[in-house]
Design an enzyme around this catalytic site. Structure first.
Site, PDB file in Angstrom:
ATOM      1  N   GLY A  40       0.786  -1.555   0.050  1.00 49.22           N
ATOM      2  CA  GLY A  40       0.035  -0.331   0.069  1.00 49.22           C
ATOM      3  C   GLY A  40       1.043   1.316  -0.233  1.00 49.22           C
ATOM      4  O   GLY A  40       1.769   1.514  -0.685  1.00 49.22           O
ATOM      5  N   GLN A  42       2.949   2.734   2.348  1.00 51.69           N
ATOM      6  CA  GLN A  42       4.254   2.459   2.575  1.00 51.69           C
ATOM      7  C   GLN A  42       5.220   1.107   1.864  1.00 51.69           C
ATOM      8  O   GLN A  42       6.322   1.221   1.305  1.00 51.69           O
ATOM      9  CB  GLN A  42       5.257   2.340   4.206  1.00 51.69           C
ATOM     10  N   HIS A 121       5.962   1.692  12.215  1.00 49.95           N
ATOM     11  CA  HIS A 121       5.493   1.987  13.460  1.00 49.95           C
ATOM     12  C   HIS A 121       5.527   1.238  14.194  1.00 49.95           C
ATOM     13  O   HIS A 121       5.114   0.339  14.217  1.00 49.95           O
ATOM     14  CB  HIS A 121       4.064   2.479  12.920  1.00 49.95           C
ATOM     15  N   GLY A 147       3.706   7.505   1.637  1.00 53.58           N
ATOM     16  CA  GLY A 147       4.585   6.962   0.712  1.00 53.58           C
ATOM     17  C   GLY A 147       5.196   7.281  -0.461  1.00 53.58           C
ATOM     18  O   GLY A 147       5.940   7.343  -0.855  1.00 53.58           O
ATOM     19  N   ASP A 204       4.272   9.822  17.990  1.00 53.17           N
ATOM     20  CA  ASP A 204       3.085  10.016  16.745  1.00 53.17           C
ATOM     21  C   ASP A 204       1.801   9.732  17.521  1.00 53.17           C
ATOM     22  O   ASP A 204       0.849  10.509  16.708  1.00 53.17           O
ATOM     23  CB  ASP A 204       3.184   8.305  16.215  1.00 53.17           C
TER      24      ASP A 204
HETATM   25  P1  NDP Z   1      -1.924   0.710   4.092  1.00 50.19           P
HETATM   26  O1  NDP Z   1      -3.075   1.003   4.650  1.00 50.19           O
HETATM   27  O2  NDP Z   1      -1.640   1.375   2.744  1.00 50.19           O
HETATM   28  O3  NDP Z   1      -1.660  -1.190   3.588  1.00 50.19           O
HETATM   29  C1  NDP Z   1      -2.027  -1.375   2.746  1.00 50.19           C
HETATM   30  C2  NDP Z   1      -1.300  -2.398   2.250  1.00 50.19           C
HETATM   31  O4  NDP Z   1      -2.253  -3.521   3.410  1.00 50.19           O
HETATM   32  C3  NDP Z   1      -2.581  -3.327   1.141  1.00 50.19           C
HETATM   33  O5  NDP Z   1      -1.077  -4.710   0.955  1.00 50.19           O
HETATM   34  C4  NDP Z   1      -3.299  -3.832   1.500  1.00 50.19           C
HETATM   35  O6  NDP Z   1      -3.989  -4.650   0.087  1.00 50.19           O
HETATM   36  C5  NDP Z   1      -3.776  -4.416   2.340  1.00 50.19           C
HETATM   37  N1  NDP Z   1      -4.154  -4.315   3.849  1.00 50.19           N
HETATM   38  C6  NDP Z   1      -4.928  -3.291   4.476  1.00 50.19           C
HETATM   39  N2  NDP Z   1      -6.488  -3.507   5.040  1.00 50.19           N
HETATM   40  C7  NDP Z   1      -6.208  -4.671   4.802  1.00 50.19           C
HETATM   41  C8  NDP Z   1      -6.814  -5.884   6.080  1.00 50.19           C
HETATM   42  N3  NDP Z   1      -7.887  -5.145   6.360  1.00 50.19           N
HETATM   43  N4  NDP Z   1      -6.724  -7.159   5.823  1.00 50.19           N
HETATM   44  C9  NDP Z   1      -5.583  -7.854   4.695  1.00 50.19           C
HETATM   45  N5  NDP Z   1      -4.622  -6.405   4.540  1.00 50.19           N
HETATM   46  C10 NDP Z   1      -4.740  -5.514   4.659  1.00 50.19           C
HETATM   47  O7  NDP Z   1      -0.937   0.852   4.784  1.00 50.19           O
HETATM   48  P2  NDP Z   1       0.032   2.427   5.146  1.00 50.19           P
HETATM   49  O8  NDP Z   1       1.328   1.758   4.236  1.00 50.19           O
HETATM   50  O9  NDP Z   1       0.111   2.938   5.330  1.00 50.19           O
HETATM   51  O10 NDP Z   1       0.767   1.301   6.633  1.00 50.19           O
HETATM   52  C11 NDP Z   1       2.267   0.531   7.203  1.00 50.19           C
HETATM   53  C12 NDP Z   1       2.845   0.811   8.062  1.00 50.19           C
HETATM   54  O11 NDP Z   1       3.127   2.181   7.840  1.00 50.19           O
HETATM   55  C13 NDP Z   1       1.852   1.290   8.986  1.00 50.19           C
HETATM   56  O12 NDP Z   1       2.508   0.060  10.198  1.00 50.19           O
HETATM   57  C14 NDP Z   1       1.797   2.259   9.436  1.00 50.19           C
HETATM   58  O13 NDP Z   1       1.552   2.534  10.735  1.00 50.19           O
HETATM   59  C15 NDP Z   1       3.216   2.925   8.925  1.00 50.19           C
HETATM   60  N6  NDP Z   1       3.573   4.043   8.622  1.00 50.19           N
HETATM   61  C16 NDP Z   1       3.096   4.852   7.637  1.00 50.19           C
HETATM   62  C17 NDP Z   1       2.660   6.152   6.493  1.00 50.19           C
HETATM   63  C18 NDP Z   1       2.276   6.451   5.865  1.00 50.19           C
HETATM   64  O14 NDP Z   1       2.270   7.106   4.872  1.00 50.19           O
HETATM   65  N7  NDP Z   1       0.819   6.136   5.679  1.00 50.19           N
HETATM   66  C19 NDP Z   1       3.723   6.589   7.657  1.00 50.19           C
HETATM   67  C20 NDP Z   1       4.962   5.836   8.195  1.00 50.19           C
HETATM   68  C21 NDP Z   1       4.730   4.475   8.729  1.00 50.19           C
HETATM   69  P3  NDP Z   1      -4.956  -4.020  -0.541  1.00 50.19           P
HETATM   70  O15 NDP Z   1      -4.238  -2.876  -0.995  1.00 50.19           O
HETATM   71  O16 NDP Z   1      -4.849  -5.179  -1.683  1.00 50.19           O
HETATM   72  O17 NDP Z   1      -6.270  -3.935   0.645  1.00 50.19           O
END
Ligand code: NDP
Length: 348
Positions: A40, A42, A121, A147, A204
């Site tokens: 997703g 990140q 995180h 990301g 955070d």
């Molecule tokens: P995302 O919400 O973008 O994650 C998406 C990924 O997880 C995709 O592969 C998605 O699959 C899968 N996914 C989402 N929901 C589910 C579910 N219920 N069951 C199974 N798979 C699921 O995550 P982030 O990148 O935002 O966050 C990832 C980590 O990075 C976290 O620990 C966050 O705290 C940390 N972080 C995030 C930041 C940001 O910019 N968002 C900044 C710094 C750290 P699909 O696409 O197929 O649905």
């Protein structure tokens, strides 16, 4: 050489240590295979940056949409179940509330000495929701940016800063692997700051649970007050944030400095208006509420509250989301957006 700030602060805070490109060696990753779990925000950015840094990366996905996207980007896709048998460094880049279940169902049983769990995180590790065996390394590489920008900066040859931490060091090399991972993502180009999992997590959550709610509450009060005072709702939305001017003030705050942007870009009337009211506009109870919020996070009470919310199938959370979707500010910004171009984020 790592850069260190001098001495301890008045409050006894530890010295800040930052690392740059020359402090990190990608060889620590090249001897290992990396599995990025999730594709997703990140996950995509970090996986592509690591690949372009010459690291062997595969993507473990839970759902087809992520798998298709990763495959279209030319990356190898493997199932999450059993992915720990195919990689040494496992990067948890799925949503925080999903990580515990995935860890327990698909990762834990395959862990052995030499594995590295890398988080972006600290929440699940710090609050003990994920408890890896002692022989496994646990590291944190947490970019301070969304990301899309992590990727864009890397492609431009720059990077975004990150917080890094070692949670446990089963191999004796966790720190070198942590710095190499930060380098592969491009973060050591901007500099990475070493801290604890606890500090990253608490900071955070503190911003999410104090600064952002104060900002949201005051903006919605202003919207309510001004519309009741007879101003058009769309124009109020435009004035408060829709034009993008407020976003520019925040950008300038990061780029030029908290007060420096005020000195440089605002009229003397605006400077006087702001400075003369800063100490008067909010009651000191707001500061006390912020302190209470910090303590609630530090004590682990928030983590318990959020876990309880999950057990209750997110009933309250969903009601709060519905309330936000129904707020008249959503219609107001749509109406004004038909008349004038709004700030870049609202147009998207
Ligand atoms: P995302 O919400 O973008 O994650 C998406 C990924 O997880 C995709 O592969 C998605 O699959 C899968 N996914 C989402 N929901 C589910 C579910 N219920 N069951 C199974 N798979 C699921 O995550 P982030 O990148 O935002 O966050 C990832 C980590 O990075 C976290 O620990 C966050 O705290 C940390 N972080 C995030 C930041 C940001 O910019 N968002 C900044 C710094 C750290 P699909 O696409 O197929 O649905």
């Amino acid at each position: 050489m790592a850069r260190k700030s001098t001495g301890r602060g008045k409050n006894g805070a530890a010295r800040v240590v930052a690392y740059r490109e020359q402090d990190a060696d990608l060889q620590h990753l090249k001897a290992r295979s990396v599995v990025v779990i999730g594709y997703g925000n990140q996950g995509r950015a970090q996986a592509l940056n690591l690949r372009d840094s010459g690291v062997a990366v595969s993507i473990a996905t839970l759902r087809d949409s992520s798998a298709d996207r990763a495959a279209a980007d030319g990356l190898q896709v493997i199932p999450v179940s059993g992915c720990a048998r195919q990689g040494d460094i496992l990067m948890f880049l799925i949503p925080d509330e999903v990580q515990k279940r995935v860890y327990q169902e698909s990762i834990e049983k395959d862990l052995r000495k030499g594995h590295v769990l890398c988080f972006a995180h600290g929440y699940n590790y710090h609050f003990g929701l994920i408890k890896p065996p002692a022989e496994v390394d646990v590291i944190l590489v947490a970019p301070r940016m969304i990301g899309a920008v992590v990727r864009k900066a890397y492609e431009k040859g720059t990077g975004v800063p990150a917080y890094v931490a070692v949670g446990q060091d089963g191999s004796g090399h966790a720190k070198e692997i942590m710095l190499a991972t930060a380098k592969g993502i491009g973060c050591t180009r901007a500099g990475v700051i070493e801290m604890s999992f606890e500090s990253e997590t608490v900071l955070d959550l503190f911003v999410e649970q104090t600064i952002l709610p104060i900002f949201t509450r005051t903006m919605l009060w202003a919207f309510d007050l001004l519309t009741k005072a007879g101003f058009d709702p769309g124009i109020v939305a435009l004035e408060l944030y829709g034009s993008g001017e407020m976003a520019e003030v925040f950008q300038a705050t990061a780029r030029d400095g908290f007060y420096e942007q005020l000195f440089r870009y605002h009229s003397r009337t605006a400077q006087y208006g702001e400075l003369s009211r800063t100490d008067k506009i909010l009651p000191s109870t707001v500061r006390a509420a912020m302190a209470k919020g910090l303590e609630y996070i530090r004590s682990g009470k928030f983590a318990k509250e959020w876990a309880k919310e999950e057990q209750r199938k997110f009933t309250r959370f969903n009601a709060l989301l519905d309330e936000a979707r129904r707020h008249p500010i959503n219609q107001a910004e749509k109406a004004i957006g038909k008349l004038v171009d709004l700030g870049p984020s609202l147009q998207a």
